[in-house]
Scaffold this active site. Structure first.
Site, mmCIF file in Angstrom:
data_model
loop_
_atom_site.group_PDB
_atom_site.id
_atom_site.type_symbol
_atom_site.label_atom_id
_atom_site.label_comp_id
_atom_site.label_asym_id
_atom_site.label_seq_id
_atom_site.Cartn_x
_atom_site.Cartn_y
_atom_site.Cartn_z
ATOM 1 N N SER A 197 0.817 -1.215 0.000
ATOM 2 C CA SER A 197 0.000 0.000 0.000
ATOM 3 C C SER A 197 0.849 1.264 0.000
ATOM 4 O O SER A 197 0.504 2.241 -0.663
ATOM 5 C CB SER A 197 -0.908 0.018 1.230
ATOM 6 O OG SER A 197 -1.809 -1.053 1.190
ATOM 7 N N GLU A 198 1.923 1.235 0.748
ATOM 8 C CA GLU A 198 2.746 2.438 0.912
ATOM 9 C C GLU A 198 3.647 2.723 -0.291
ATOM 10 O O GLU A 198 3.743 3.858 -0.720
ATOM 11 C CB GLU A 198 3.611 2.322 2.172
ATOM 12 C CG GLU A 198 2.841 2.395 3.468
ATOM 13 C CD GLU A 198 2.365 3.801 3.816
ATOM 14 O OE1 GLU A 198 2.708 4.775 3.114
ATOM 15 O OE2 GLU A 198 1.631 3.929 4.811
ATOM 16 N N SER A 199 4.343 1.702 -0.786
ATOM 17 C CA SER A 199 5.371 1.957 -1.798
ATOM 18 C C SER A 199 5.296 1.056 -3.015
ATOM 19 O O SER A 199 6.073 1.249 -3.952
ATOM 20 C CB SER A 199 6.753 1.788 -1.167
ATOM 21 O OG SER A 199 6.973 0.421 -0.846
#
Length: 187
Positions: A59-61
């Site tokens: 989700s983040e990167s």
């Protein structure tokens, strides 16, 4: 092509697509594990579900270690530099070099330690932990205290920040997928 042949062709294509989407190989291609050893090591060290770490990283990167957000979060788990300094002090980590936030191993160690910290704060409740990872524990605690949000999965739509609401939904979706696909492989 006649109408009945067209219908049969469409049905055949749908069956092939359905079959392909239900094979483990396709699911593993759609939801890969990158940095598996680092994730397993950190999740064992800090007692955090490795499927959650995978979901956060995705989700983040999107598994890109050089990713930098508009707000300045860095690396696989998108750790803010100020938070990273605090984590290093609290966890007793010893980063090598100035670009340690870009180092996958160190970034995963810091992010996973922080998830462990949040799990202790929110008594292991993954929904609150995920929300706090995105919005910060101060915001989440405030929402809970003011009864703006109950902290339950069933009430995610009540999270006051739209970004956090969508983030929690996305991470839970990825968590569920990774858990279903890799149950034995990450234990």
């Amino acid at each position: 092509m006649t109408r009945s042949r067209s219908a049969i062709f469409v049905l055949a294509v749908l069956l092939v697509v359905f079959f392909l989407l239900n094979t483990p190989l396709v699911w593993k291609w759609m939801y890969p594990i990158k940095y598996q050893q680092q994730i397993l090591s950190a999740s064992q060290r800090y007692q955090v579900d490795p499927h959650l770490v995978l979901a956060i990283i995705r989700s983040e990167s999107g598994f890109q270690p050089d990713r930098v957000s508009k707000k300045g979060a860095i690396g696989l788990m998108q750790v803010m530099p100020d938070t990273a300094e605090w984590i290093i002090e609290q966890a007793g980590l010893k980063p090598k070099g100035e670009d340690y936030l870009y180092d996958p191993d160190m970034n995963i160690q810091m992010g996973t330690w922080y998830l462990s910290f949040l799990e202790k704060r929110y008594e292991g409740d993954p929904v609150k932990v995920i929300a706090a990872y995105n919005a910060g524990p101060g915001k989440v605690s405030s929402w809970l205290a003011k009864e703006q949000w109950s902290g339950r999965r069933e009430t995610i739509e009540d999270i006051p920040f739209g970004e956090t609401r969508l983030y929690v939904q996305r991470v839970l979706y990825y968590h569920d997928r990774y858990q279903k696909i890799y149950t034995e492989q990450l234990e």
